[in-house]
Structures are given as structure tokens and as C-alpha cells.
Design a protein around this motif. Structure first.
Motif, PDB file in Angstrom:
ATOM      1  N   ARG A 172       0.865  -1.341  -0.165  1.00  8.66           N
ATOM      2  CA  ARG A 172      -0.051   0.016  -0.118  1.00  8.66           C
ATOM      3  C   ARG A 172       0.726   1.246  -0.022  1.00  8.66           C
ATOM      4  O   ARG A 172       0.557   2.328  -0.808  1.00  8.66           O
ATOM      5  CB  ARG A 172      -1.144   0.131   1.257  1.00  8.66           C
ATOM      6  N   ASP A 173       1.744   1.238   0.938  1.00  2.50           N
ATOM      7  CA  ASP A 173       2.766   2.286   0.858  1.00  2.50           C
ATOM      8  C   ASP A 173       3.465   2.740  -0.366  1.00  2.50           C
ATOM      9  O   ASP A 173       3.986   3.685  -0.543  1.00  2.50           O
ATOM     10  CB  ASP A 173       3.747   2.298   2.246  1.00  2.50           C
ATOM     11  N   ASN A 174       3.655   1.787  -1.343  1.00  2.00           N
ATOM     12  CA  ASN A 174       4.560   1.747  -2.630  1.00  2.00           C
ATOM     13  C   ASN A 174       3.616   1.998  -3.791  1.00  2.00           C
ATOM     14  O   ASN A 174       3.837   2.045  -5.060  1.00  2.00           O
ATOM     15  CB  ASN A 174       5.227   0.740  -2.612  1.00  2.00           C
ATOM     16  N   ILE A 175       2.120   2.085  -3.632  1.00  2.00           N
ATOM     17  CA  ILE A 175       1.254   2.072  -4.690  1.00  2.00           C
ATOM     18  C   ILE A 175       1.405   3.509  -5.520  1.00  2.00           C
ATOM     19  O   ILE A 175       1.898   3.621  -6.798  1.00  2.00           O
ATOM     20  CB  ILE A 175      -0.085   2.309  -4.277  1.00  2.00           C
ATOM     21  N   PRO A 176       1.976   4.797  -4.888  1.00  2.00           N
ATOM     22  CA  PRO A 176       2.253   5.877  -5.563  1.00  2.00           C
ATOM     23  C   PRO A 176       3.589   5.564  -6.385  1.00  2.00           C
ATOM     24  O   PRO A 176       3.667   6.053  -7.539  1.00  2.00           O
ATOM     25  CB  PRO A 176       2.673   6.839  -4.497  1.00  2.00           C
ATOM     26  N   PHE A 177       4.483   4.929  -5.995  1.00  2.00           N
ATOM     27  CA  PHE A 177       5.665   4.587  -6.732  1.00  2.00           C
ATOM     28  C   PHE A 177       5.299   3.670  -7.853  1.00  2.00           C
ATOM     29  O   PHE A 177       5.851   3.870  -8.936  1.00  2.00           O
ATOM     30  CB  PHE A 177       6.744   4.042  -5.889  1.00  2.00           C
ATOM     31  N   PHE A 178       4.438   2.635  -7.722  1.00  2.00           N
ATOM     32  CA  PHE A 178       4.199   1.853  -8.598  1.00  2.00           C
ATOM     33  C   PHE A 178       3.583   2.524  -9.881  1.00  2.00           C
ATOM     34  O   PHE A 178       4.082   2.170 -11.173  1.00  2.00           O
ATOM     35  CB  PHE A 178       3.199   0.731  -7.972  1.00  2.00           C
ATOM     36  N   LYS A 179       2.852   3.320  -9.612  1.00  2.00           N
ATOM     37  CA  LYS A 179       2.062   4.314 -10.749  1.00  2.00           C
ATOM     38  C   LYS A 179       3.304   5.274 -11.295  1.00  2.00           C
ATOM     39  O   LYS A 179       3.057   5.308 -12.451  1.00  2.00           O
ATOM     40  CB  LYS A 179       1.103   5.189 -10.173  1.00  2.00           C
ATOM     41  N   ARG A 180       4.125   5.801 -10.723  1.00  2.00           N
ATOM     42  CA  ARG A 180       5.006   6.430 -11.366  1.00  2.00           C
ATOM     43  C   ARG A 180       5.884   5.459 -12.114  1.00  2.00           C
ATOM     44  O   ARG A 180       6.444   5.937 -13.223  1.00  2.00           O
ATOM     45  CB  ARG A 180       5.910   7.133 -10.325  1.00  2.00           C
ATOM     46  N   PHE A 181       6.279   4.233 -11.893  1.00  2.00           N
ATOM     47  CA  PHE A 181       7.024   3.379 -12.486  1.00  2.00           C
ATOM     48  C   PHE A 181       6.483   2.958 -13.665  1.00  2.00           C
ATOM     49  O   PHE A 181       7.006   2.854 -14.774  1.00  2.00           O
ATOM     50  CB  PHE A 181       7.224   2.179 -11.607  1.00  2.00           C
ATOM     51  N   VAL A 182       4.950   2.774 -13.525  1.00  2.00           N
ATOM     52  CA  VAL A 182       4.150   2.333 -14.885  1.00  2.00           C
ATOM     53  C   VAL A 182       4.328   3.567 -16.095  1.00  2.00           C
ATOM     54  O   VAL A 182       4.579   3.308 -17.121  1.00  2.00           O
ATOM     55  CB  VAL A 182       2.791   2.107 -14.526  1.00  2.00           C
ATOM     56  N   ARG A 183       3.792   4.851 -15.334  1.00  2.00           N
ATOM     57  CA  ARG A 183       3.958   5.951 -16.525  1.00  2.00           C
ATOM     58  C   ARG A 183       5.192   6.469 -16.861  1.00  2.00           C
ATOM     59  O   ARG A 183       5.610   6.778 -18.003  1.00  2.00           O
ATOM     60  CB  ARG A 183       3.073   7.065 -15.646  1.00  2.00           C
ATOM     61  N   ASP A 184       5.934   6.664 -15.854  1.00  2.00           N
ATOM     62  CA  ASP A 184       7.319   7.432 -16.229  1.00  2.00           C
ATOM     63  C   ASP A 184       8.533   6.544 -16.401  1.00  2.00           C
ATOM     64  O   ASP A 184       9.611   6.777 -16.174  1.00  2.00           O
ATOM     65  CB  ASP A 184       7.641   8.245 -14.992  1.00  2.00           C
ATOM     66  N   PHE A 185       8.413   5.066 -16.538  1.00  2.00           N
ATOM     67  CA  PHE A 185       9.458   4.215 -16.880  1.00  2.00           C
ATOM     68  C   PHE A 185       8.976   3.185 -17.730  1.00  2.00           C
ATOM     69  O   PHE A 185       9.344   3.124 -18.982  1.00  2.00           O
ATOM     70  CB  PHE A 185       9.957   3.452 -15.675  1.00  2.00           C
ATOM     71  N   ALA A 186       7.959   2.313 -17.347  1.00  2.00           N
ATOM     72  CA  ALA A 186       7.512   1.145 -18.238  1.00  2.00           C
ATOM     73  C   ALA A 186       6.816   1.750 -19.568  1.00  2.00           C
ATOM     74  O   ALA A 186       7.330   1.521 -20.768  1.00  2.00           O
ATOM     75  CB  ALA A 186       6.408   0.357 -17.475  1.00  2.00           C
ATOM     76  N   PHE A 214      16.353  -3.381 -16.907  1.00  2.00           N
ATOM     77  CA  PHE A 214      15.397  -2.724 -17.502  1.00  2.00           C
ATOM     78  C   PHE A 214      15.365  -1.800 -18.402  1.00  2.00           C
ATOM     79  O   PHE A 214      14.820  -1.887 -19.419  1.00  2.00           O
ATOM     80  CB  PHE A 214      14.587  -2.245 -16.148  1.00  2.00           C
ATOM     81  N   ALA A 215      16.402  -1.028 -18.386  1.00  2.00           N
ATOM     82  CA  ALA A 215      16.393  -0.011 -19.478  1.00  2.00           C
ATOM     83  C   ALA A 215      17.307  -0.914 -20.597  1.00  2.00           C
ATOM     84  O   ALA A 215      16.720  -0.569 -21.803  1.00  2.00           O
ATOM     85  CB  ALA A 215      17.396   1.293 -19.199  1.00  2.00           C
ATOM     86  N   GLY A 216      18.105  -1.779 -20.416  1.00  2.00           N
ATOM     87  CA  GLY A 216      18.952  -2.328 -21.411  1.00  2.00           C
ATOM     88  C   GLY A 216      17.829  -3.361 -22.172  1.00  2.00           C
ATOM     89  O   GLY A 216      17.971  -3.402 -23.611  1.00  2.00           O
ATOM     90  N   CYS A 217      17.114  -3.874 -21.523  1.00  2.00           N
ATOM     91  CA  CYS A 217      15.913  -4.734 -22.058  1.00  2.00           C
ATOM     92  C   CYS A 217      14.940  -3.998 -23.111  1.00  2.00           C
ATOM     93  O   CYS A 217      14.473  -4.332 -23.849  1.00  2.00           O
ATOM     94  CB  CYS A 217      15.404  -5.632 -21.319  1.00  2.00           C
ATOM     95  N   ALA A 218      14.588  -2.851 -22.316  1.00  6.10           N
ATOM     96  CA  ALA A 218      13.793  -2.114 -23.134  1.00  6.10           C
ATOM     97  C   ALA A 218      14.327  -1.476 -24.546  1.00  6.10           C
ATOM     98  O   ALA A 218      13.651  -1.677 -25.456  1.00  6.10           O
ATOM     99  CB  ALA A 218      13.535  -0.601 -22.434  1.00  6.10           C
TER     100      ALA A 218
END
Length: 703
Positions: free
Chosen positions: A181-195, A501-505
Motif C-alpha cells: 500500500r505504501d508503494n502504490i504511488p511509486f508503482f504508478k510512477r514506475f508504470v507511467r514514467d518508466f515502463a 530494465f533499460a537495457g532490455c527496453a
């Protein structure tokens, strides 16, 4: 292997600059586009700029416009209006984005003789002085064109570009645990601004018993009890009877807690908005601790402290599993479910129900039962492929021994004939056995699975996969992705996984693959952007306030200032250890060697410590971009020697700092041994001064 180089002169020139050691070169677009030119002209963003959508825009058109509008406001401090129009406005700088169904995009392409990219998820991006255009072959292509456009925005301008781009592979995934729960904001940032930013389109998300299960609340209770017990006993996994080696427990999914159904549904919807499909990974047969913690009667090994495998000969196992599958399917509405099925380590003869049976037949029957159940719900199935590889798992059985000397046999892999006869061919196989030179692994496995008629993706993928260009052309090889096997946190992903992660992207999207040492430097050059995106905040030094150096002597800095942040320029003497976070599930921080710390002393006597951890905020002075070694929170400055600039934001604004002291660690252990002495050199300390304002002489309103 490296195709289509004729129109990527700028992109490949950047790669050459990395090879020569230019540490400040940053690729304008990443992953490296298939074709790119960089004109000298650029597009100036101003109050006159419009993001233009058709008079009756589609939901996709509006979504793109709003995403860019938000990006410009939040990241660049610019307010750009969205304007609806039946035709492209004349004499005004405009940004046009959409698929070719967008009438304005289509009009601009026809008027300027721009040839579209006729491939799924492809796009054209053109930036000139008067217009910025994203023309996607479909909605996904338009979205990925926007991700490239985002990367071209700098200092109030969009850099000039002519890009034609499309993915090398259709299946571009990252594997993660469900966040806590405490990392839901991070997960969303990861989805939008990395993945999404780097053009991944799938997430495998291991969920276990970490979502509220109304039909089986005891599964939630058992998962919580398991996580607490293993953490409090400092274990990554339990052992079986006689010390038998069991599967990893993965108990830090959701940080060892439970998310409500609404929270899980929201995460899936958020990913979908960013063109990322979530595939729940719901382990079955193996790694099934969460099912069995309160259902030990269903375990294959009676009397196991924490059983990891259910009995495939007990119908009650499937009654429980299918109930759990149902709840996840109802909430997540997936097109596909990943059901695990790797590393079946059960000692043969341990289960009274299964004794005397062919375990390969049991495995195949289990797969078919789950496959048919999911098919009845129109949900596709994915699974790990290792038990279809007898070269890895043994032909009939495999001999093993526990640390106590207890000898036992585990199930082998299915023969090619058994696979042909028993395993449905519409299952997507996750092939993590791709490493050449390892027993039962390598390119021969890819060829075998392809020949058996399966679609496959590479699991646990790394940028250094051998002969990827040739292997990726095999029939059925659709892509793959890297994996995280620890809690989904900024710290864990930041310190360990960004090179992969970036290399595989780049491996999965582009056809231009730098050498691994060049790729390491490239990824390190991206770190300031990645760090800001994942942390969700800019550092004070980015906002233009004065930065001054303070004197340092003997690792001590004395001054009296109220800084917004402190920038330490430092390096260690030699390489150290930054172990994977999953090695200490109960203490992720200490998987990175603690080389020392800074003591920050405030005027009121409070002392705050700042850990100095290898790979987190420091590397060795001799770093030259060695394969896969990068620093997450610090950026290289200079070479021979290299130092690393680490900025620490002051948490007590308004309180003066009077001293900083560098301390070295003593007796720190990692991976079971005391680390070697490793001196930290503090080259300089700089502070970001407080911002002044016209009423600086006035009293604060709350004093």
C-alpha cells in the motif's frame, strides 16, 4: 544483427561517443529509434502554442493531449492550452498527436507528404519550428510517439527530430511483485514514467495471497503469518523436512501485506491507461505457500513447516486454486494469467497420494486442468517452461541431496513426445533457460520450444543474452522481459535493476544494440531523468538557486547554513558489493555494502545520518562503465579518477546545519562475510543556498 543503420546517424553517433568515454552524452530518445534524423531547428514552446485536437476528438486523442499538457505543466512549468479545431490553425505553433484516424494528423501528413509507418505500434515523429507531429499507425503507436516527444522537451523547446519508429518485438514485459500500500504511488510512477516511457507494454505481476479474498480469508491470514514468521526468523525461504531445499517464498509481494480489491483494480486500470497490460502471476503447483499456509492438508509433503507445493492428486487442491483464480479474474479482468509451474522440487515418494505415479504425467495433468479452467473463462494461460526441458530437469527424475545429507529424487522434465501429446500449444511459455553454456539451457532450448509449436518469451531477460539477433527470429519468439524478485520499491529497483530494465527496453524495441560497456554508460547517463521520474520529485539544484562550496578538511565540513540540499562529491577506493535485494528479503537496505555514513549536525544538536552505500550513492574512483555497474542516486563527475555527485535534500528547512562528519563503517557483513576495508574519499561538499525574495526582511507569518 544491427539493421537499418542508414537513417540513424545521430543515434549511432551517440553510441560512438559513449564508446569513447563521453560521460555527458545522453541519447535524445530511448529506446534508440529505428530511424532518426536531427535537424538543427527546434520548436519553441510559448503561451501561443496550442495542442490541437479535432472538433470531435476521440477518447484516445484527448488522452494524449491531456498527458502532454500535464507533462508540460508539472515538469516544465509551462501552461499550454488544448484547442479543438476542424482544421489545422494557420500561423500558430501547434502540436498534433494521434493515429491516422485523427483527421488533423491525417491532413498534416498529406499536406507535408509524410509517409506513415505501416506497422503495429509504429509512429512518425516530426518536430520543426512551426509544428510538432506524432502520427501513430494505431492508438498504441501514437502513445509511444508521445513518449518519444516527452524526451525531446528541454528548456522550453522541443528538439528538432525526424523519427520513424516501431517495435522490434510485440511482447515487451517487466515482471514485478504487486506493490504494498505504501508503494502504490511509486508503482504508478514506475508504470507511467518508466515502463510506458521506455515502451514496455506488459507487466507480469505476482500476486500470491496479497489481494483481499472474500471466499478464502484464511489464505490472506496465512500469507500474513508466513511473511511475519520468515521475516522475524530472518529467512528468505523455509526448508522442508530433512533440510530439503524448497522454492523461494516471495513473501514480500505487497510488502508482506494485503491490498483491497479496489486498490488492485485501480492499479490494473492505471496500467491500461498507459498501454500496459497487466498479466497476474498466480503461482500454482509450485511456489504455492500462500495457498497452503492455512491448508496444509493439501500439501504434498505432510508435516512440512511451510509447504510450497500442493498435491496434484487431491481434487481439493483445485477447488481452492480455482476459487482464488476466480476472485483475481473478477477483479483484474485479465486477458491472460501466468500460473508459474517452475522449480517443482518435491521429493518423489513423499506424498502418499502421488507415490508410485509418473510425476511427469501428474505435471501435465495439472497443466491441462488449469488451462481448461481458464479457457472456459476465455482467459489465456502462460507458464514457465523449465519442466518441459528434461535436459535441465532430468529425463525421469533428478538426484538431489539436502545439506543434512538426505538424498532424494525430484520430478524430471517431460519428453518431447509427452509435450507434444499432453501440453496445449496455445500456452505462452516463459523461457528463462536461455543462458548459453549453462547445463540444460541456451539457444537449443529456444529451438526446441519453437519446434514444438509454442509461442515463447524470454523470462529473467538480461541485455547480454547471447546471439539475440538470430534467436529472436525463431518462429514463436515474441519478446520477453527482465524481472524483479523483491518487493516493488524505488530502492530495490533503483539500486539493482535499472541496467537490466533499460537495457532490455532497448533490446525489445530497437534494432540498434550498443555493446554492454557502452550500454552501461548510456544507462548511467539516463539516471538523472530516471531518478526524478521514479522518486517523483526534482532536487533543489535543478531549480537554479545558488550553489556554493564549503571547506572540507579531514572528512569534516564546518559551516553555519540553512541549505536546501547538500551535494557530496565522493568515491570509494575499490568496487564493492551491491547484492540483489532478494538475498535479504527481511532487510533490503543491507544488500548494498555500507561503506560509511555522513553525520549532519544541526544547530539544535540533532544529528541525522546519511548512509553511503555501494551502487546506491557511490561507486569506485576507477569506474569506467563496467558491464552493468551503475549508480542510482549519484552521477559520475570526471574520469581518472571518477567521483560521484550525490545530492541529499535537507529535511529540516529553516534549521541551520553547523557540521558534517564523514564516518567509515567497521565490521559490516554482506553475503555472509565482513567486507574489506574500502576508503571513501570526500572531494568536495557544495550546498544549495536558500532562495531570496523581495520581502526577505519581513518576519515569517507564523513567528
Amino acid at each position: 544483427m544491427r539493421r537499418g543503420l542508414s537513417k540513424v546517424a545521430v543515434t549511432m553517433a551517440l553510441c560512438v561517443s559513449f564508446a569513447r568515454g563521453a560521460g555527458d552524452a545522453v541519447p535524445s530518445i530511448f529506446p534508440l529509434p529505428q530511424q532518426m534524423e536531427a535537424p538543427e531547428s527546434s520548436f519553441a514552446l510559448s503561451p501561443e502554442t496550442w495542442i490541437v485536437v479535432p472538433a470531435s476528438p476521440s477518447a484516445a486523442d484527448l488522452s494524449l493531449a491531456r498527458l502532454l499538457q500535464g507533462e508540460l505543466a508539472d515538469r516544465h512549468g509551462m501552461g499550454v492550452a488544448i484547442h479543438r479545431a476542424a482544421a489545422i490553425p494557420e500561423g500558430r505553433p501547434v502540436i498534433l498527436m494521434g493515429s491516422l484516424r485523427n483527421s488533423l494528423v491525417r491532413e498534416y501528413c498529406l499536406r507535408n507528404r509524410i509517409e506513415s509507418v505501416a506497422r503495429p505500434e509504429g509512429y512518425v515523429l516530426q518536430v520543426s519550428r512551426q509544428a510538432a507531429l506524432v502520427a501513430g499507425s494505431d492508438d498504441a503507436g501514437a502513445f509511444y510517439g508521445l513518449q518519444s516527444l516527452r524526451q525531446l522537451i528541454q528548456r522550453g523547446r522541443i528538439r528538432g527530430a525526424k523519427v520513424r519508429d516501431w517495435p522490434n518485438k510485440p511482447f515487451r514485459a517487466i515482471r514485478l511483485y504487486l506493490p504494498g500500500r505504501d508503494n502504490i504511488p511509486f508503482f504508478k510512477r514506475f508504470v507511467r514514467d518508466f515502463a510506458a516511457l521506455y515502451k514496455f507494454n506488459r507487466l507480469f505481476v505476482e500476486v500470491n495471497g496479497a489481494m483481499r479474498l472474500e471466499r478464502h480469508p484464511e489464505v490472506n491470514a496465512g500469507a500474513l503469518e508466513l511473511a511475519r514468521d520468515l521475516a522475524y526468523t530472518r529467512r528468505e525461504r523455509p526448508a522442508g523436512p530433512h533440510g530439503v531445499f524448497q522454492d523461494s517464498a516471495n513473501y514480500d509481494a505487497a510488502d508482506g501485506g494485503i491490498l483491497e480489491k479496489e486498490e488492485v483494480a485501480d492499479l490494473v486500470a492505471y496500467a491500461r491507461q498507459n498501454h500496459v497490460e497487466v498479466i497476474p502471476e498466480i503461482p500454482s503447483l509450485t511456489h504455492s505457500y500462500y495457498l497452503l499456509a492455512r491448508h496444509k492438508d493439501l500439501a504434498e509433503i505432510a508435516g512440512s513447516e511451510w509447504p510450497d507445493t500442493y498435491c496434484p492428486s487431491n481434487p481439493k487442491s483445485y477447488a481452492l486454486l480455482f476459487d482464488v483464480l476466480d476472485e483475481y479474474i473478477e477483479v483484474m479482468k485479465p486477458a491472460m494469467v501466468h500460473v508459474g509451474h517452475d522449480e517443482w522440487r518435491i521429493p518423489i515418494e513423499a506424498c502418499s497420494r502421488c507415490r508410485g505415479k509418473d510425476y511427469r504425467e501428474l505435471f501435465a495433468a495439472d497443466v491441462r486442468k488449469i488451462h481448461d479452467y481458464l479457457a472456459g473463462k476465455r482467459v489465456a494461460m502462460s507458464m514457465y517452461a523449465d519442466h518441459l526441458v528434461p535436459e535441465l530437469r532430468g529425463n525421469l527424475t533428478e538426484e538431489n541431496a539436502s545439506p543434512s545429507g538426505y538424498r532424494y529424487r525430484t520430478p524430471g522434465g517431460l519428453s518431447a513426445e509427452q509435450v507434444r501429446e499432453w501440453i496445449p500449444k496455445d500456452i505462452l511459455l516463459v523461457n528463462w533457460t536461455w543462458t548459453d553454456g549453462a547445463r540444460g539451457q541456451g539457444e537449443a532450448v529456444d529451438v526446441k520450444l519453437s519446434g514444438l509449436g509454442f509461442r515463447q518469451v524470454y523470462g529473467n531477460l538480461k541485455p547480454g543474452i547471447q546471439n539475440y539477433g538470430r534467436r529472436g527470429l525463431l518462429p514463436g519468439v515474441e519478446g520477453g522481459g527482465p524481472a524483479s524478485w523483491a518487493a516493488t520499491t524505488e530502492f530495490n529497483i533503483g539500486k539493482n535493476l535499472l541496467y537490466e530494465f533499460a537495457g532490455c527496453a532497448n533490446l525489445l524495441w530497437s534494432s540498434h544494440w550498443p555493446a554492454e560497456s557502452d550500454l552501461t554508460r548510456l544507462v548511467q547517463s539516463l539516471m538523472p531523468v530516471i531518478r526524478r521520474n521514479l522518486s517523483g520529485r526534482a532536487m533543489p539544484s535543478e531549480d537554479g538557486d545558488p550553489i556554493v562550496e564549503v571547506p572540507v578538511s579531514g572528512g569534516v565540513a564546518n559551516f553555519s547554513e540553512d541549505p536546501s540540499s547538500i551535494i557530496f562529491e565522493h568515491a570509494c577506493a575499490r568496487a564493492a558489493t551491491n547484492a540483489p535485494a532478494y538475498e535479504y528479503v527481511y532487510n533490503h537496505d543491507d544488500t548494498a555494502d555500507l561503506l560509511g555514513w555522513y553525520e549532519v549536525v544541526y544547530e539544535d544538536g540533532l544529528v541525522t545520518t546519511i548512509p553511503i552505500r555501494y551502487g546506491v550513492n557511490i561507486l569506485e574512483s576507477g569506474w569506467r562503465g563496467e558491464r552493468g555497474t551503475y549508480c542510482y542516486r549519484a552521477d559520475p563527475v570526471g574520469t581518472d579518477p571518477a567521483y560521484f555527485a550525490f545530492e541529499w535534500a535537507n529535511p529540516r528547512l529553516g534549521k541551520k546545519i553547523v557540521e558534517i562528519r564523514l564516518q567509515g563503517s567497521k565490521g559490516f557483513t554482506n553475503e555472509g562475510k565482513v567486507i574489506a576495508a574500502n576508503a571513501v574519499t570526500l572531494k568536495s561538499v557544495r550546498i544549495v543556498k536558500p532562495r531570496t525574495y523581495s520581502g526577505a526582511g519581513e518576519k515569517r507569518s507564523r513567528e
